[in-house]
Design a protein around this motif. Sequence first.
Motif, PDB file in Angstrom:
ATOM      1  N   PHE A   1      -0.257   4.544  -1.760  1.00 46.94           N
ATOM      2  CA  PHE A   1       0.305   3.289  -2.272  1.00 46.94           C
ATOM      3  C   PHE A   1       0.797   2.397  -1.132  1.00 46.94           C
ATOM      4  O   PHE A   1       0.493   1.202  -1.079  1.00 46.94           O
ATOM      5  N   LEU A   2       1.519   2.980  -0.196  1.00 46.91           N
ATOM      6  CA  LEU A   2       2.047   2.207   0.935  1.00 46.91           C
ATOM      7  C   LEU A   2       0.928   1.707   1.843  1.00 46.91           C
ATOM      8  O   LEU A   2       0.998   0.584   2.366  1.00 46.91           O
ATOM      9  N   LEU A   3      -0.104   2.520   2.044  1.00 48.12           N
ATOM     10  CA  LEU A   3      -1.246   2.082   2.849  1.00 48.12           C
ATOM     11  C   LEU A   3      -1.984   0.920   2.181  1.00 48.12           C
ATOM     12  O   LEU A   3      -2.408  -0.024   2.864  1.00 48.12           O
ATOM     13  N   LEU A   4      -2.127   0.974   0.864  1.00 50.61           N
ATOM     14  CA  LEU A   4      -2.765  -0.134   0.148  1.00 50.61           C
ATOM     15  C   LEU A   4      -1.949  -1.415   0.253  1.00 50.61           C
ATOM     16  O   LEU A   4      -2.504  -2.504   0.413  1.00 50.61           O
ATOM     17  N   ILE A   5      -0.624  -1.291   0.176  1.00 44.87           N
ATOM     18  CA  ILE A   5       0.238  -2.466   0.334  1.00 44.87           C
ATOM     19  C   ILE A   5       0.078  -3.052   1.732  1.00 44.87           C
ATOM     20  O   ILE A   5      -0.043  -4.266   1.906  1.00 44.87           O
ATOM     21  N   ALA A   6       0.057  -2.187   2.741  1.00 45.83           N
ATOM     22  CA  ALA A   6      -0.104  -2.651   4.120  1.00 45.83           C
ATOM     23  C   ALA A   6      -1.467  -3.322   4.314  1.00 45.83           C
ATOM     24  O   ALA A   6      -1.559  -4.376   4.952  1.00 45.83           O
ATOM     25  N   TRP A   7      -2.519  -2.730   3.759  1.00 49.24           N
ATOM     26  CA  TRP A   7      -3.856  -3.299   3.895  1.00 49.24           C
ATOM     27  C   TRP A   7      -3.948  -4.666   3.215  1.00 49.24           C
ATOM     28  O   TRP A   7      -4.529  -5.600   3.759  1.00 49.24           O
ATOM     29  N   ARG A   8      -3.366  -4.784   2.029  1.00 45.17           N
ATOM     30  CA  ARG A   8      -3.365  -6.074   1.339  1.00 45.17           C
ATOM     31  C   ARG A   8      -2.597  -7.117   2.144  1.00 45.17           C
ATOM     32  O   ARG A   8      -2.995  -8.273   2.227  1.00 45.17           O
TER      33      ARG A   8
ATOM     34  N   LEU B   1      -8.178  -4.917  -4.535  1.00 48.08           N
ATOM     35  CA  LEU B   1      -7.096  -3.957  -4.284  1.00 48.08           C
ATOM     36  C   LEU B   1      -6.068  -3.937  -5.412  1.00 48.08           C
ATOM     37  O   LEU B   1      -5.230  -3.042  -5.459  1.00 48.08           O
ATOM     38  N   GLY B   2      -6.128  -4.894  -6.317  1.00 50.60           N
ATOM     39  CA  GLY B   2      -5.115  -5.012  -7.368  1.00 50.60           C
ATOM     40  C   GLY B   2      -4.996  -3.784  -8.246  1.00 50.60           C
ATOM     41  O   GLY B   2      -3.902  -3.243  -8.428  1.00 50.60           O
TER      42      GLY B   2
END
Length: 97
Positions: free
Chosen positions: A26-33, A67-68
């Motif tokens: 979850f945190l990696l996806l937030i960072a990537w977005r 990514l949503g």
Amino acid sequence: MDSMGAAFTGPLLYLFIVWGVVTAIFLLLIAWRSVLSSHEDDQIFIDAAQEHMAREQRELIKKIESLGKPLMMSGITSGVLLLVIAGVFVYNGLKNF
């Protein structure tokens, strides 16, 4: 074994591991977005020579929008796992009380 060490054994330990993995995703996806969003332009003026820039912006927006759903699902899964962990912890505490 002390009471704190005994609380983090068996199924609760596995729940913590799964929660940690899901939360890390979850945190990696937030960072990537966030990285993708930083490359997005707020306003772009386009003429025929700048069509490639417009195409890049459309592709970037598609990536951000794609990514949503994974972001939402991993966030919900992380929250649900945290609630399950808390419930199991409280249940074990009340059972051993």
